[in-house]
Every structure is written in C-alpha cells, then in structure tokens.
Motif scaffolding. Sequence first.
Motif, short mmCIF file in Angstrom:
data_model
loop_
_atom_site.label_atom_id
_atom_site.label_comp_id
_atom_site.label_asym_id
_atom_site.label_seq_id
_atom_site.Cartn_x
_atom_site.Cartn_y
_atom_site.Cartn_z
N ILE A 1 41.05 36.08 36.36
CA ILE A 1 40.97 35.88 37.82
C ILE A 1 41.06 37.22 38.54
O ILE A 1 40.28 37.50 39.46
CB ILE A 1 42.08 34.93 38.30
CG1 ILE A 1 41.85 33.52 37.74
CG2 ILE A 1 42.14 34.88 39.82
CD1 ILE A 1 42.99 32.56 37.95
N LEU A 2 42.00 38.06 38.13
CA LEU A 2 42.17 39.36 38.78
C LEU A 2 40.95 40.25 38.57
O LEU A 2 40.54 40.98 39.48
CB LEU A 2 43.43 40.04 38.27
CG LEU A 2 44.73 39.34 38.66
CD1 LEU A 2 45.92 39.96 37.96
CD2 LEU A 2 44.93 39.35 40.16
N LEU A 3 40.35 40.19 37.40
CA LEU A 3 39.14 40.96 37.13
C LEU A 3 38.00 40.51 38.03
O LEU A 3 37.25 41.33 38.57
CB LEU A 3 38.76 40.83 35.66
CG LEU A 3 37.67 41.75 35.16
CD1 LEU A 3 38.14 43.20 35.24
CD2 LEU A 3 37.31 41.41 33.73
N GLU A 4 37.87 39.22 38.23
CA GLU A 4 36.83 38.70 39.11
C GLU A 4 37.08 39.12 40.56
O GLU A 4 36.15 39.48 41.28
CB GLU A 4 36.74 37.18 39.01
CG GLU A 4 35.55 36.62 39.73
CD GLU A 4 35.29 35.16 39.46
OE1 GLU A 4 34.43 34.59 40.16
OE2 GLU A 4 35.94 34.58 38.56
N LEU A 5 38.34 39.09 40.99
CA LEU A 5 38.66 39.55 42.34
C LEU A 5 38.31 41.02 42.52
O LEU A 5 37.77 41.42 43.56
CB LEU A 5 40.14 39.31 42.65
CG LEU A 5 40.54 37.87 42.95
CD1 LEU A 5 42.05 37.73 42.94
CD2 LEU A 5 39.97 37.42 44.27
N GLN A 6 38.61 41.83 41.51
CA GLN A 6 38.28 43.25 41.59
C GLN A 6 36.77 43.46 41.66
O GLN A 6 36.30 44.34 42.36
CB GLN A 6 38.86 44.01 40.40
CG GLN A 6 40.35 44.17 40.47
CD GLN A 6 40.93 44.78 39.20
OE1 GLN A 6 40.34 44.70 38.14
NE2 GLN A 6 42.11 45.37 39.33
N SER A 7 36.02 42.65 40.93
CA SER A 7 34.56 42.79 40.97
C SER A 7 34.00 42.43 42.34
O SER A 7 32.89 42.83 42.68
CB SER A 7 33.90 41.95 39.88
OG SER A 7 33.95 40.59 40.21
N HIS A 8 34.75 41.67 43.13
CA HIS A 8 34.33 41.32 44.48
C HIS A 8 34.89 42.28 45.53
O HIS A 8 34.73 42.04 46.72
CB HIS A 8 34.77 39.89 44.82
CG HIS A 8 33.93 38.85 44.18
ND1 HIS A 8 32.70 38.48 44.64
CD2 HIS A 8 34.14 38.08 43.08
CE1 HIS A 8 32.18 37.54 43.88
NE2 HIS A 8 33.05 37.28 42.91
N GLY A 9 35.54 43.34 45.09
CA GLY A 9 36.01 44.35 46.02
C GLY A 9 37.39 44.12 46.59
O GLY A 9 37.79 44.77 47.55
N ILE A 10 38.17 43.22 46.03
CA ILE A 10 39.54 42.98 46.49
C ILE A 10 40.44 43.98 45.76
O ILE A 10 40.44 44.03 44.53
CB ILE A 10 40.00 41.54 46.19
CG1 ILE A 10 38.99 40.52 46.70
CG2 ILE A 10 41.38 41.29 46.73
CD1 ILE A 10 38.78 40.53 48.18
#
Length: 153
Positions: A75-84
């Motif tokens: 989940i955190l990796l996906e958030l980082q890929s979205h610029g969070i």
Amino acid sequence: MAKPQMSLKARALKYLSSREHSRLELGRKLSRYAQEGDDVEALLDWLEASRFLSQSRFSESLVHRRASRFGNSRILLELQSHGIEGEALSEIKSNLAQDEASRAKDVWSRRFRQPPADAAERAKQMRFLQQRGFSHSAIQAAMRAAEAEADEE
C-alpha cells in the motif's frame, strides 16, 4: 456531426466524479488531452484550491480500497508511486501498522481456510502473504493465530 471537444476542466471534473485521483495521476491523464495554450498545472492548482482534488482524500480512498487485500509495504509503495510523500505518508504508515496482523490473518483465511500440514505448505502460505506486501512479523502472527484456531477445534 462530430462531437464537440470536451474542455480540460470538464474532463478533470469527469475523472474526479468517478473516483479520487492523486495530483500526479490526474496530471498524467489530462496531459494527453492538453492542447496548445492549456496549462495543466494551473488547472490542478485550481482544483486543489476548490477542494475538488485532495491528496488526503485520495490517500484515504486508496488505503480503504487496498487494506482488505494487501499489506502495508504494498500500500505504501502504491501511495509513493502516486506522489504521496513526507508527513502524510508517515501518518498513514502508523495507522496501517496497528492492524496489519489481523488483516494478514483475514487475507490468509480467505485464501487457505486451514493451517499448513507440512513445512512446504507453510512456506507456500507465507510466500503468498509476503507477495501481498505483509511484513514478516504480521505473517508470523497470522500463521500463529491460524494454528491456534486449528488446535482449538
């Protein structure tokens, strides 16, 4: 008769009406349709100022959609890929850490239903949870809880 071209603002609002988007994701989608003279960044700034676009709402939405199926790291990796990034990401991380073991147990029970019979089966089940992004400690806790439930029956 040809369809009239949808404006960039109308397209952005159409995207946002279907689900929350991150600024990065929406910018990527809109840049495909930007014509000469269109300022995508100014539109994104306006959407944020008007509260149509919100990184915090997007983060909450993504976590809500993914938490029942995936572990914290995924989940955190996906958030980082979205610029969070930054403070928002660390706050989400601390909130997710509280219930990761129970989520791992739920994912495990939906997939396997019974504890492993041997070491090979245990390794297979642990790899499954690991691929879903659960931490080693959450996987261990889920496996112990599953085995404890099986012993009670």
